[in-house]
Motif scaffolding. Structure first.
Motif, short mmCIF file in Angstrom:
data_model
loop_
_atom_site.label_atom_id
_atom_site.label_comp_id
_atom_site.label_asym_id
_atom_site.label_seq_id
_atom_site.Cartn_x
_atom_site.Cartn_y
_atom_site.Cartn_z
N MET A 1 1.18 -1.37 -0.38
CA MET A 1 0.37 0.03 0.09
C MET A 1 1.20 1.20 -0.16
SD MET A 1 -2.97 0.42 -0.42
CE MET A 1 -4.28 1.39 -0.01
N ASN A 2 1.63 1.04 0.32
CA ASN A 2 2.70 2.48 0.66
C ASN A 2 3.50 2.64 -0.82
OD1 ASN A 2 3.82 4.28 2.12
ND2 ASN A 2 5.88 2.94 2.38
N ALA A 3 3.90 2.26 -1.61
CA ALA A 3 3.87 2.33 -2.75
C ALA A 3 3.14 3.22 -3.83
CB ALA A 3 4.48 0.93 -3.81
N ILE A 4 1.54 2.62 -3.78
CA ILE A 4 0.77 3.38 -4.51
C ILE A 4 0.56 4.99 -3.86
CG2 ILE A 4 -2.27 2.96 -4.66
CD1 ILE A 4 -1.87 -0.31 -4.04
N MET A 5 0.39 4.64 -2.09
CA MET A 5 0.53 6.11 -2.43
C MET A 5 1.27 7.09 -2.14
SD MET A 5 -2.42 6.37 -0.71
CE MET A 5 -2.10 8.24 0.37
N GLU A 6 2.50 6.31 -2.60
CA GLU A 6 3.50 7.17 -3.11
C GLU A 6 3.82 7.45 -4.31
OE1 GLU A 6 7.40 4.98 -2.49
OE2 GLU A 6 7.45 5.06 -0.13
N ARG A 7 3.13 6.63 -5.29
CA ARG A 7 2.49 6.37 -6.71
C ARG A 7 1.44 8.09 -6.87
NH1 ARG A 7 4.53 8.54 -10.99
NH2 ARG A 7 2.55 8.32 -12.71
N TRP A 8 0.48 7.87 -5.45
CA TRP A 8 -0.09 9.27 -5.66
C TRP A 8 -0.45 10.22 -5.37
CZ3 TRP A 8 -2.99 12.29 -2.97
CH2 TRP A 8 -4.67 12.37 -3.07
N VAL A 9 1.06 10.22 -4.35
CA VAL A 9 1.54 12.33 -3.89
C VAL A 9 2.19 12.68 -4.58
CG1 VAL A 9 2.84 12.74 -2.51
CG2 VAL A 9 1.31 11.47 -1.56
N GLN A 10 2.92 11.26 -5.47
CA GLN A 10 4.00 12.46 -6.43
C GLN A 10 3.00 13.02 -7.76
OE1 GLN A 10 6.30 9.37 -8.78
NE2 GLN A 10 7.64 10.64 -9.90
N THR A 11 2.03 12.12 -8.43
CA THR A 11 1.18 12.39 -9.45
C THR A 11 0.70 13.65 -9.04
OG1 THR A 11 0.84 9.98 -9.92
CG2 THR A 11 -1.07 11.88 -10.97
N CYS A 12 -0.10 14.25 -7.65
CA CYS A 12 -0.71 14.73 -7.18
C CYS A 12 0.96 16.36 -6.97
CB CYS A 12 -1.16 14.64 -6.19
SG CYS A 12 -1.90 16.02 -5.06
N ARG A 13 1.94 15.47 -7.06
CA ARG A 13 2.92 16.69 -6.74
C ARG A 13 2.96 17.88 -8.19
NH1 ARG A 13 7.64 15.90 -3.26
NH2 ARG A 13 7.77 18.15 -4.26
N HIS A 14 2.80 16.11 -9.22
CA HIS A 14 3.31 16.72 -10.70
C HIS A 14 2.19 17.50 -11.19
CE1 HIS A 14 7.25 15.09 -10.64
NE2 HIS A 14 6.85 13.93 -10.68
N GLU A 15 1.36 16.95 -11.37
CA GLU A 15 -0.61 17.54 -11.89
C GLU A 15 -0.49 18.85 -11.12
OE1 GLU A 15 -2.58 14.62 -12.93
OE2 GLU A 15 -1.10 13.21 -13.88
N LEU A 16 -0.64 18.86 -9.66
CA LEU A 16 -1.15 19.92 -9.56
C LEU A 16 -0.50 20.59 -8.42
CD1 LEU A 16 -4.67 20.70 -7.83
CD2 LEU A 16 -4.33 18.77 -6.32
N LEU A 17 -0.14 20.34 -7.30
CA LEU A 17 0.60 21.07 -6.59
C LEU A 17 2.08 22.15 -6.78
CD1 LEU A 17 0.81 18.89 -3.85
CD2 LEU A 17 -0.86 21.20 -4.33
N ASP A 18 2.98 21.86 -8.34
CA ASP A 18 3.45 22.51 -9.00
C ASP A 18 3.06 23.08 -10.28
OD1 ASP A 18 5.59 20.61 -8.34
OD2 ASP A 18 6.00 20.10 -9.22
N HIS A 19 2.03 24.12 -9.79
CA HIS A 19 1.03 24.66 -11.18
C HIS A 19 0.35 25.17 -10.16
CE1 HIS A 19 2.88 22.29 -14.56
NE2 HIS A 19 1.88 21.51 -13.70
N THR A 20 0.18 25.06 -9.19
CA THR A 20 -0.35 26.24 -7.60
C THR A 20 0.43 27.00 -7.15
OG1 THR A 20 -2.18 24.26 -8.45
CG2 THR A 20 -3.15 25.62 -7.23
N LEU A 21 -0.64 27.91 -6.62
CA LEU A 21 -0.03 28.69 -4.90
C LEU A 21 -0.39 28.91 -4.62
CD1 LEU A 21 1.92 30.02 -3.36
CD2 LEU A 21 1.08 32.04 -5.20
#
Length: 88
Positions: A1-21
């Motif tokens: 389960m840890n690998a799944i959450m790590e992938r989700w967090v990485q996707t969230c960072r790349h698709e959302l948080l890197d583009h949002t203030l």
């Protein structure tokens, strides 16, 4: 389960948080909720034959159906995320 959450967090960072203030906790919670909805209901996943996790796999389209598609785009989070759907 840890690998799944790590992938989700990485996707969230790349698709959302890197583009949002993010301004505050309330804004962060709103952005994360919108991303969660986008991720589970609209974003295509390669491992699921380009369908979203909480949707059934659609029937393949015929060439005649493809020529008559009317697809509309709706922006979320000021254009960071996009929702595409067939117009009624």
């Amino acid at each position: 389960m840890n690998a799944i959450m790590e992938r989700w967090v990485q996707t969230c960072r790349h698709e959302l948080l890197d583009h949002t203030l993010i301004w505050n906790e309330r804004h962060l919670r709103h952005a994360l909720r919108q991303f969660e909805l986008h991720y589970n209901l609209h974003r295509p996943h390669q491992a699921m034959h380009q369908t979203a996790p909480l949707r059934a796999v659609p029937e393949p389209l015929t060439p005649a159906q493809i020529s008559h598609l009317d697809v509309r785009r709706r922006d979320r989070l000021d254009g960071v995320l996009h929702k595409y759907q067939h117009a009624a």
